[in-house]
Structures are given as C-alpha cells and as structure tokens.
Design an enzyme around this catalytic site. Structure first.
Site, mmCIF file in Angstrom:
data_model
loop_
_atom_site.group_PDB
_atom_site.id
_atom_site.type_symbol
_atom_site.label_atom_id
_atom_site.label_comp_id
_atom_site.label_asym_id
_atom_site.label_seq_id
_atom_site.Cartn_x
_atom_site.Cartn_y
_atom_site.Cartn_z
ATOM 1 N N ARG A 144 2.242 27.152 -49.662
ATOM 2 C CA ARG A 144 2.485 26.068 -50.616
ATOM 3 C C ARG A 144 3.296 26.610 -51.800
ATOM 4 O O ARG A 144 3.098 27.754 -52.219
ATOM 5 C CB ARG A 144 1.165 25.483 -51.096
ATOM 6 C CG ARG A 144 0.351 24.818 -49.976
ATOM 7 C CD ARG A 144 -0.951 24.233 -50.503
ATOM 8 N NE ARG A 144 -1.699 23.579 -49.434
ATOM 9 C CZ ARG A 144 -2.577 24.172 -48.647
ATOM 10 N NH1 ARG A 144 -2.827 25.471 -48.820
ATOM 11 N NH2 ARG A 144 -3.200 23.502 -47.707
ATOM 12 N N LYS A 157 -5.406 25.843 -52.197
ATOM 13 C CA LYS A 157 -5.800 24.452 -52.236
ATOM 14 C C LYS A 157 -6.999 24.278 -51.310
ATOM 15 O O LYS A 157 -7.050 24.816 -50.217
ATOM 16 C CB LYS A 157 -4.648 23.568 -51.753
ATOM 17 C CG LYS A 157 -4.978 22.076 -51.715
ATOM 18 C CD LYS A 157 -3.791 21.289 -51.184
ATOM 19 C CE LYS A 157 -4.145 19.812 -51.091
ATOM 20 N NZ LYS A 157 -3.015 19.002 -50.567
ATOM 21 N N HIS A 192 8.080 21.823 -50.662
ATOM 22 C CA HIS A 192 6.922 21.657 -49.782
ATOM 23 C C HIS A 192 7.345 21.340 -48.350
ATOM 24 O O HIS A 192 6.555 21.510 -47.411
ATOM 25 C CB HIS A 192 6.032 20.527 -50.320
ATOM 26 C CG HIS A 192 4.646 20.537 -49.754
ATOM 27 N ND1 HIS A 192 3.628 21.300 -50.276
ATOM 28 C CD2 HIS A 192 4.113 19.876 -48.685
ATOM 29 C CE1 HIS A 192 2.524 21.109 -49.571
ATOM 30 N NE2 HIS A 192 2.789 20.250 -48.598
ATOM 31 N N ARG A 202 6.851 23.629 -45.122
ATOM 32 C CA ARG A 202 5.611 23.611 -44.352
ATOM 33 C C ARG A 202 5.730 22.619 -43.183
ATOM 34 O O ARG A 202 5.303 22.905 -42.069
ATOM 35 C CB ARG A 202 4.434 23.260 -45.261
ATOM 36 C CG ARG A 202 4.148 24.354 -46.267
ATOM 37 C CD ARG A 202 3.097 23.934 -47.301
ATOM 38 N NE ARG A 202 1.816 23.563 -46.722
ATOM 39 C CZ ARG A 202 0.898 24.410 -46.288
ATOM 40 N NH1 ARG A 202 1.140 25.719 -46.356
ATOM 41 N NH2 ARG A 202 -0.248 23.987 -45.806
ATOM 42 N N HIS A 246 -4.675 25.230 -43.266
ATOM 43 C CA HIS A 246 -5.436 24.000 -43.101
ATOM 44 C C HIS A 246 -6.885 24.379 -42.836
ATOM 45 O O HIS A 246 -7.174 25.123 -41.905
ATOM 46 C CB HIS A 246 -4.885 23.180 -41.937
ATOM 47 C CG HIS A 246 -3.523 22.627 -42.211
ATOM 48 N ND1 HIS A 246 -2.691 22.163 -41.229
ATOM 49 C CD2 HIS A 246 -2.846 22.466 -43.394
ATOM 50 C CE1 HIS A 246 -1.558 21.737 -41.768
ATOM 51 N NE2 HIS A 246 -1.633 21.913 -43.075
ATOM 52 N N TYR A 287 -14.233 32.884 -38.973
ATOM 53 C CA TYR A 287 -14.046 33.674 -37.764
ATOM 54 C C TYR A 287 -12.573 33.663 -37.333
ATOM 55 O O TYR A 287 -11.999 34.696 -37.008
ATOM 56 C CB TYR A 287 -14.922 33.113 -36.643
ATOM 57 C CG TYR A 287 -14.628 33.726 -35.291
ATOM 58 C CD1 TYR A 287 -15.092 35.003 -34.981
ATOM 59 C CD2 TYR A 287 -13.872 33.041 -34.341
ATOM 60 C CE1 TYR A 287 -14.810 35.581 -33.753
ATOM 61 C CE2 TYR A 287 -13.582 33.616 -33.112
ATOM 62 C CZ TYR A 287 -14.063 34.881 -32.823
ATOM 63 O OH TYR A 287 -13.776 35.453 -31.610
#
Length: 446
Positions: free
Chosen positions: A241, A271, A341, A344, A373, A383
């Site tokens: 970001r 974020k 942005h 992304r 995400h 994990y």
C-alpha cells in the site's frame, strides 16, 4: 446600366476605357485585356477610387454588393478604403491570436496564484493534450465541436478526470480572451455536461502488463525528485500500500546482502483490525527480488543516512508527501487512469491470470497473502505467512521479471532532471553506488 453580357463581350483597346454601371461603379478594361471593378466616391472633399477585384472572379452582382457595403460605410462618415485596410489588419491580427498564444499569456498572467509545481502541471497538460490539436488555430474561430474533439481524445485513453480538468483550463483561457477583447464567447463553457461521467468505486488502475510498463517509463522520464521516481519503482515491484511505502524505514529491511532479503513491515503500520495490529506475528513479510534490491542500492546514497527510505523534501524526519507519487503519474498524463494504489490491482490481476495458466495449487491464496489481505481465520493467517514464504518469493520474482522488462536500471533514475522542462538548474545528487556495493550490516541485521 452595365449587364453581364456587356462585361463578357468587352474587348481590349489601345487605351484603357470604362463600362459604367449605376452609382459610380464601373468596369475598367485595360489594353492587356484585364477587367477591373472600380468605384468612385468623394470623402472629405476629395475624389477617391476603390477597387473591388477583377471580372469574372468578382461577378457583376458581387461588385454591386461590395459597392453597396462601401456606400454604407461612407454614409457612416468613414472612408471605405481605410475601413477595408483596418479590417484586413484586424483579420491578420486575429489569425496571429492562436489558442496557444492566448493560453500562454493566460498562464503567465495567472501562474503567480499557483504553486510552482501546479503551474508547471497546468502548462504541461495543455502542451500535451491541447496545443497539438488546436494550438495553432485562431482562438476566435474555435467552435464547441472542435474543443469537444480534443476532450474526446483524452477520454479515449481512459483519462476521464483529466478531460474534465482540461475543459476547465480551456474555458479559463477563453474567459481571459473575452476580457482582452480577442474572442466573443467561450465554446468550452457548456461541454462539461456532455463529457463522460467519472468512474466511481474502484480506483483507476492499468491492469495490462505492456501499458503498465509504458506508464512507468513515462512517469520515470518526467521531472521529479530521484526519491519519488525510486519510490514509484519500488511500489510497483512490491505492490504494498502507498501508505506502507511512504513510512518505510531502513531498519525494517533484513539480509539485504544475503540470499533471502526481506522487508518486514510491522503490524502496527499495516492496514487491518486491532487484532492484527496487536498480533505478535502480524508483521507483513515482503520478499525482495534483485530488482527491488537494485532500487534500494540506488536509494541508499540519497537517504541511507536517515531512518526513512522516502523522507520529505523539507523535513527529513517526516515521510514524503502522500501525493508525491500520484502527482508524478498525473504529470505523465495518467490522471484518472492510474493511481499509486492501482499497482496492487495490477499485481493481483496480472499475477492471478499468470497463476491460472502457469501456477501451482494455492497460488491464488499466496497472492492474497502477498497483498496483505487478512484471512478470516487468525491462526491460518499466521501459519500461511510463514509456510508460504518460499512460494511468495518465487512469485515475487515472476512479477519482477515481467514488470521490469524494458525498464531502465534504477540507478539511471537518479540522474534524470529534477525540475520542469525549460529550467536550467539541476539538483545535485550523490554519485551512484558501485555494482559491488554492500549495505552496512550493522543497520540491517536479520
């Protein structure tokens, strides 16, 4: 009275002679065979003569019309010959008042009210999008369809918001021209209603690889601080970001001289919800490719003596402006077409398409992790960040190889002009690092 048949039948004689019509209009026939329209009149007590052109290029009816127009001028107390010359000069001057000439006068008059960067952006947008099409035309002869054609070309490349801004600037030029008495109306005034509406929702992004490379090259060739160019390149390579890039600190980077260089972005800067920010293992891990390391090597001589990779130009303890990269893209002509942005979205679209053709199981999930995400299951997220790191490094390399094809070496970005075209000054920058440069290990221990 003279007739058209008599005018056609007139033959040359040894001496010039006249064929008269009404109200002092006559056709002068010369020994060489020329037939010239003339009109006698008196002005200020003096006998004068006015030429209306040659027959048959100027017909009898046209000559009478010119005589009547001149007689009207005479009745107003003006000399028709002088009025004709003044009209010719007026038309010549109107031809000289091109849109570009008036636009540059408007810009010179108004630029004191703008910041220097904004003033440079305005004139460059006109030079890029307007002057090539209508800059050489007389401003008084421009019509709404001509101006709309310019704006449609901008819309065609996807720059909807740029088209709206350009319309406003064209309109401002016409308002200036009206005040100067150069034009009578503003043909751009009502065009805003017929332009395409702005796209809402998702932020604009170029998601095709070749146009994306073309955009990066165009932006990097534009004038900017070297730090801003390098920030753009690193943003494209890492797909983090923009806020995470701006706040990047040198002590977040690990093993820069080793085989597994890594950027560990603290969870506090990411974020996400409070659970993630409080999570011990919530840092976002960004595997660094050789292309990203090259950016950092070019950046080190510029900012390596401070904590931030991309400090503000005025305050080195503060991050660069959140608008710096966006303004660079705008100046390159991509306003409304691609935002910081958007890298992304480009990474997600291109890499997911690649994964569908060439990828392995779970690559879509890995790509989501690379974009930070947050998975719904907190344990699964922790994990995956560890278990999938080797694959993330492989996919990062695939992306970097595809994206960097045809792009210049990051070290070359340091030497490009800092200021706008036309400025004589250049900002001095530290010398480029040698190819065998190694980062000081004391600052980047894993």
């Amino acid at each position: 009275m003279l007739s058209d048949a008599k005018a056609r039948a007139a033959k040359p004689r040894p001496k010039p002679y006249k064929l008269t019509d009404s109200n002092q209009l006559f056709l002068l026939v010369t020994p060489s065979g020329g037939k010239l329209w003339r009109w006698n009149y008196r002005y200020d007590g003096k006998q004068k003569c006015m030429a209306f052109g040659a027959y048959p290029l100027v017909s009898l009816a046209d000559a009478r019309g010119k005589r009547d127009e001149a007689f009207t001028v005479l009745c107003e107390g003006r000399d028709p010959n002088v009025a004709k010359k003044l009209k010719i000069e007026e038309n010549i001057e109107a031809g000289r008042q091109t849109f570009e000439r008036v636009a540059r006068e408007w810009h010179e008059n108004a630029k004191s009210q703008w910041a220097k960067i904004h003033a440079a952006d305005i004139i460059r947008s006109l030079e890029r999008d307007v002057f090539p099409s209508i800059g050489g035309l007389p401003i008084a002869q421009l019509t709404p369809p001509l101006v709309l054609g310019v704006l449609r070309e901008i819309e065609a490349r996807g720059s909807i918001e740029t088209a709206k801004r350009i319309r406003q600037r064209i309109s401002a030029v016409f308002v200036y021209g009206i005040a100067q008495g150069i034009v009578q109306s503003d043909p751009a005034e009502k065009l805003g209603a017929v332009l395409k509406p702005l796209r809402k929702g998702r932020q604009p992004a170029i998601t095709d690889l070749v146009p994306l490379r073309k955009m990066i090259i165009a932006a990097e060739e534009d004038y900017a601080r070297p730090i801003t160019r390098l920030a753009l390149r690193l943003l494209a390579l890492t797909a983090v970001r923009p806020s995470e890039l701006r706040g990047a600190r040198w002590d977040e980077f690990e093993d820069l001289n080793g085989k597994l260089p890594l950027w560990r972005i603290p969870s506090a800067r990411m974020k996400g919800d409070l659970d993630r920010k409080d999570e011990i293992d919530g840092d976002h891990l960004v595997p660094l490719t050789p292309q990203a390391i090259s950016v950092l090597k070019a950046l080190w001589p510029l900012t390596g003596d401070g904590p931030l990779l991309f400090p503000s130009n005025r305050h080195t303890h503060r991050p660069m402006s959140e608008n710096a990269i966006g303004y660079l893209l705008n100046r390159a002509g991509y306003h409304g077409h691609h935002v910081p942005h958007g890298f992304r979205a480009a990474f997600s679209t291109i890499m997911n398409e690649w994964a569908e053709r060439n990828g392995k199981d779970h690559d879509r999930k890995v790509i989501d992790l690379m974009l930070a995400h947050v998975p719904k299951e907190k344990v699964e997220g922790a994990y995956n960040r560890a278990a999938y790191l080797p694959r993330r490094r492989e996919l990062a390399q695939v992306w970097a190889d595809m994206l960097s094809e045809g792009l210049p070496d990051p070290g070359l970005l340091v030497d490009l002009p800092v200021k706008a075209i036309g400025s004589r000054s250049r900002r001095s920058v530290p010398a480029r690092v040698e190819s065998d440069f190694r980062f000081p290990t004391r600052r980047h221990a894993a």
